[in-house]
Design a protein around this motif. Sequence first.
Motif, PDB file in Angstrom:
ATOM      1  N   GLY A 176      -1.129  -4.822   4.920  1.00  0.00           N
ATOM      2  CA  GLY A 176      -1.115  -4.480   6.342  1.00  0.00           C
ATOM      3  C   GLY A 176      -0.032  -3.459   6.652  1.00  0.00           C
ATOM      4  N   LEU A 177       1.134  -3.646   6.056  1.00  0.00           N
ATOM      5  CA  LEU A 177       2.223  -2.694   6.266  1.00  0.00           C
ATOM      6  C   LEU A 177       1.904  -1.332   5.654  1.00  0.00           C
ATOM      7  CD1 LEU A 177       5.304  -5.025   5.588  1.00  0.00           C
ATOM      8  CD2 LEU A 177       4.516  -4.148   7.802  1.00  0.00           C
ATOM      9  N   VAL A 178       1.320  -1.351   4.453  1.00  0.00           N
ATOM     10  CA  VAL A 178       0.973  -0.087   3.799  1.00  0.00           C
ATOM     11  C   VAL A 178      -0.075   0.672   4.602  1.00  0.00           C
ATOM     12  CG1 VAL A 178      -0.107   0.928   1.760  1.00  0.00           C
ATOM     13  CG2 VAL A 178       1.594  -0.885   1.488  1.00  0.00           C
ATOM     14  N   THR A 179      -1.115  -0.050   5.038  1.00  0.00           N
ATOM     15  CA  THR A 179      -2.184   0.600   5.808  1.00  0.00           C
ATOM     16  C   THR A 179      -1.665   1.132   7.128  1.00  0.00           C
ATOM     17  OG1 THR A 179      -3.808  -0.906   4.815  1.00  0.00           O
ATOM     18  CG2 THR A 179      -4.470   0.269   6.799  1.00  0.00           C
ATOM     19  N   ALA A 180      -0.802   0.345   7.795  1.00  0.00           N
ATOM     20  CA  ALA A 180      -0.230   0.807   9.062  1.00  0.00           C
ATOM     21  C   ALA A 180       0.612   2.061   8.853  1.00  0.00           C
ATOM     22  CB  ALA A 180       0.599  -0.302   9.698  1.00  0.00           C
ATOM     23  N   SER A 181       1.365   2.100   7.756  1.00  0.00           N
ATOM     24  CA  SER A 181       2.206   3.264   7.475  1.00  0.00           C
ATOM     25  C   SER A 181       1.360   4.504   7.207  1.00  0.00           C
ATOM     26  CB  SER A 181       3.108   2.977   6.270  1.00  0.00           C
ATOM     27  OG  SER A 181       3.960   1.876   6.529  1.00  0.00           O
ATOM     28  N   LEU A 182       0.298   4.334   6.404  1.00  0.00           N
ATOM     29  CA  LEU A 182      -0.586   5.466   6.126  1.00  0.00           C
ATOM     30  C   LEU A 182      -1.305   5.924   7.390  1.00  0.00           C
ATOM     31  CD1 LEU A 182      -2.151   4.378   2.702  1.00  0.00           C
ATOM     32  CD2 LEU A 182      -0.474   6.194   3.098  1.00  0.00           C
ATOM     33  N   GLY A 183      -1.719   4.958   8.208  1.00  0.00           N
ATOM     34  CA  GLY A 183      -2.373   5.324   9.460  1.00  0.00           C
ATOM     35  C   GLY A 183      -1.437   6.078  10.386  1.00  0.00           C
ATOM     36  N   ALA A 184      -0.176   5.634  10.447  1.00  0.00           N
ATOM     37  CA  ALA A 184       0.805   6.331  11.286  1.00  0.00           C
ATOM     38  C   ALA A 184       1.052   7.743  10.776  1.00  0.00           C
ATOM     39  CB  ALA A 184       2.108   5.535  11.327  1.00  0.00           C
ATOM     40  N   ALA A 185       1.122   7.886   9.450  1.00  0.00           N
ATOM     41  CA  ALA A 185       1.333   9.220   8.873  1.00  0.00           C
ATOM     42  C   ALA A 185       0.154  10.139   9.180  1.00  0.00           C
ATOM     43  CB  ALA A 185       1.528   9.106   7.359  1.00  0.00           C
TER      44      ALA A 185
END
Length: 460
Positions: free
Chosen positions: A256-265
């Motif tokens: 969830g954290l990885v996906t959120a970070s990639l989505g934010a980027a």
Amino acid sequence: MTTASLTAAPLPRWREGAWAGIPAIRVIHGFAAAMHAAFIFFACFAFSDASPYDLIALPTMLLWLALGVRLHRGAVPLVFLLALYLSAIVVALLPYVSEPLPLTWTIQLGYLVITAVFFAMLYADDTQGRLDLALKAYTASCVLSAGLGIVGYLQLLGIEDLFSRYGRASGTFQDPNVFGSYLILGTLTLTHGLLTGRGRHPVLALACLLVILAGTLLSFSRGSWGATLVSTGLMVGFVFVTSRSRAMRRRIVLLGLVTASLGAAALVGLLSIDSVAKTFESRATVTQDYDEGETGRFGNQIRGMSMLLDEPLGMGPLRWRQIFGLEPHNSYIGSFANGGWLGGAVFIALVAATSFVGFRLMARASPYRPYAQIVFPALLMFFVQAMQIDVEKWRHVYMMLGMVWALEAARLRWESRGRDHDAVPRATHAAAAGDGRDGNGYAGASHPHGRAATGESRSP
């Protein structure tokens, strides 16, 4: 001719070769599965009222009916409510039956009701196999439509007018709002696979997910943005709460954290494009100009609701548009306008009953809970969006209605049998490892009422 000579006679030509050992029924079922996948995939093509989805619908439904799909008791409430809703619309239509537009609208609604019933019948048997195929086909259509929407918005091929509208990505749809909402189920399918480790190609799944999310953003649909965030949060929350595996919960948090970070980027990267940033700023407001004022969307709704108090049979299909010059942009108000007090009440009852069934499917242990955790949050968001947009003619809404009630029918049959026939052949690596969970890390899905083989109660 003797018996010996008969047995020694050569086989006819039609029985020789590669087809000799394949029963005809297996070929027919394979063809039916291909038609089913195409039926789902073509739902993304909505350039016009008639689409490949509609062209393949009738032969697909007739073929599967000939193969023996049937209506189970768990889906009967859906059929009853849809039939009652359609009957109310038909009664309201009678004064205007000679007008082509209201008549055509009602016929189209009847066709969509039939598709919902068909999906409820189709997925009630071989539920996991058929839903796996359907979700893969639907997700593939989301990736295609989102990719074309991005291409159109960024004007990469000079065909931006085909895949974008009003300065917003629209993919293979006429309306960017419908486009953005259509992508929700694809987002949930890929996200669920990444969280639970079901997918065989996580890198490809992540890439496809980013394409879909980029398409959702570029649709600049406020409803789609909110619905994607809320439905994803709801799905992740239920997966986390119903999982009995600590490793699974850690995986959920980490991914969830990885996906959120990639989505934010990805969001930052898209907002660095001036045209994207300007459109985002103009769309990221609570209301638009066409919402406000006495003749705006909200003003029309207030005036229309007072008029409907004096119209127990409703205004009739499409009459709201003729009176106010706009659609109601609210399916709940629209159901009262199109079908009278009965139509509006039945529409609300359908939403309430489906929501009750959907939440129960997501929470209660069964082989079908993972599918409910994917499909129902998307459908629930359509119910919420129905308060600010007209969803009663969206093909994929009726598809998801059928899916949810089929899952309920399958769950009831599974519980009544007292054992799981459908999930055993599809046991995944987690179950094969003997950890007492189903393939998604959920304990107790191998027996009704959430009881594992040891007899311990595992219900959430």
